[in-house]
Design a protein around this motif. Structure first.
Motif, mmCIF file in Angstrom:
data_model
loop_
_atom_site.group_PDB
_atom_site.id
_atom_site.type_symbol
_atom_site.label_atom_id
_atom_site.label_comp_id
_atom_site.label_asym_id
_atom_site.label_seq_id
_atom_site.Cartn_x
_atom_site.Cartn_y
_atom_site.Cartn_z
ATOM 1 N N ALA A 70 -24.366 4.539 70.354
ATOM 2 C CA ALA A 70 -23.314 3.651 70.887
ATOM 3 C C ALA A 70 -23.478 2.213 70.408
ATOM 4 O O ALA A 70 -22.514 1.637 69.895
ATOM 5 N N PRO A 71 -24.651 1.589 70.565
ATOM 6 C CA PRO A 71 -24.743 0.204 70.088
ATOM 7 C C PRO A 71 -24.551 0.058 68.577
ATOM 8 O O PRO A 71 -23.968 -0.929 68.119
ATOM 9 N N ASN A 74 -20.778 0.469 68.066
ATOM 10 C CA ASN A 74 -20.061 -0.657 68.642
ATOM 11 C C ASN A 74 -20.173 -1.905 67.766
ATOM 12 O O ASN A 74 -19.216 -2.650 67.617
ATOM 13 N N ALA A 75 -21.344 -2.110 67.170
ATOM 14 C CA ALA A 75 -21.515 -3.262 66.288
ATOM 15 C C ALA A 75 -20.571 -3.173 65.089
ATOM 16 O O ALA A 75 -20.084 -4.189 64.582
ATOM 17 N N ALA A 76 -20.272 -1.951 64.651
ATOM 18 C CA ALA A 76 -19.427 -1.763 63.472
ATOM 19 C C ALA A 76 -17.941 -1.685 63.805
ATOM 20 O O ALA A 76 -17.109 -2.220 63.059
ATOM 21 N N VAL A 87 -17.379 0.852 71.898
ATOM 22 C CA VAL A 87 -18.216 2.020 72.155
ATOM 23 C C VAL A 87 -19.220 1.609 73.224
ATOM 24 O O VAL A 87 -20.062 0.746 72.986
ATOM 25 N N THR A 88 -19.115 2.210 74.398
ATOM 26 C CA THR A 88 -19.886 1.734 75.540
ATOM 27 C C THR A 88 -21.111 2.558 75.885
ATOM 28 O O THR A 88 -22.057 2.031 76.463
ATOM 29 N N ARG A 89 -21.111 3.839 75.519
ATOM 30 C CA ARG A 89 -22.233 4.679 75.949
ATOM 31 C C ARG A 89 -22.316 5.925 75.082
ATOM 32 O O ARG A 89 -21.294 6.485 74.683
ATOM 33 N N SER A 90 -23.538 6.366 74.793
ATOM 34 C CA SER A 90 -23.768 7.636 74.098
ATOM 35 C C SER A 90 -24.960 8.313 74.756
ATOM 36 O O SER A 90 -25.971 7.670 75.038
ATOM 37 N N ILE A 99 -19.839 10.527 73.820
ATOM 38 C CA ILE A 99 -19.625 9.129 73.455
ATOM 39 C C ILE A 99 -18.481 8.612 74.331
ATOM 40 O O ILE A 99 -17.410 9.220 74.372
ATOM 41 N N GLU A 100 -18.731 7.492 75.021
ATOM 42 C CA GLU A 100 -17.702 6.894 75.866
ATOM 43 C C GLU A 100 -17.237 5.589 75.240
ATOM 44 O O GLU A 100 -18.037 4.849 74.666
#
Length: 159
Positions: A70-71, A74-76, A87-90, A99-100
């Protein structure tokens, strides 16, 4: 110029365009191919984008722990990236990977109760996950904020 350069793809307007224009493409393709045909096209296009994104980040085959996916994504593709979605959670749920996400471009402006699926974003996460892990999955958009969920929830089952 390729997508891997650090210069904007468009020197005057930059790399980004509006959600309104992206949604017009989605609706136009759905009108032409039907929702099922469009879903196939957008999911596949997303998978290619996700795979290429992981390659550009040097993460192909890295098999990072699921909780770190996720992080990285999310960075991309989050606020500091292309703004496709947050992207908040995996995490793992049994043998599945979940993946949330929040604020997906596919669902922007949709009315509560809409049955629209997030096919391009699902495909992008799916392609990225397969590229990172080297595994093959079946991906599904199982929950949506439009239908009472707390997030857009994508579940990937190993094949």
């Amino acid at each position: 110029m390729t997508a891997t350069t650090t210069q904007p793809l468009r020197p005057t307007l930059g790399d980004f365009n509006s959600i309104v224009c992206f949604k017009a493409v989605i609706v136009g393709v759905e009108d032409t191919l039907g929702t099922d045909g469009a879903a196939v096209v957008f999911t596949r296009a997303g998978k290619v984008r996700g795979r290429d994104l992981v390659q550009s980040l040097g993460l192909t085959g890295s098999n990072v722990p699921v909780e770190q996916v996720a992080p990285l994504l999310n960075a991309a593709i989050g606020r500091d990236g292309t703004c496709l979605a947050a992207v908040t959670r995996s995490y793992r749920e049994g043998e599945n990977i979940v993946i949330e996400m929040q604020d997906t471009v596919c669902l922007a402006g949709e009315a509560l109760g809409s049955d629209r699926k997030c096919t391009f974003t699902l495909g992008a996460v799916w392609g990225a996950l397969e590229a990172i892990t080297g595994e093959i999955y079946l991906g599904e958009h199982t929950e949506s904020v439009l239908r009472g969920g707390t997030s857009e929830k994508f579940v990937f089952s190993p094949l």
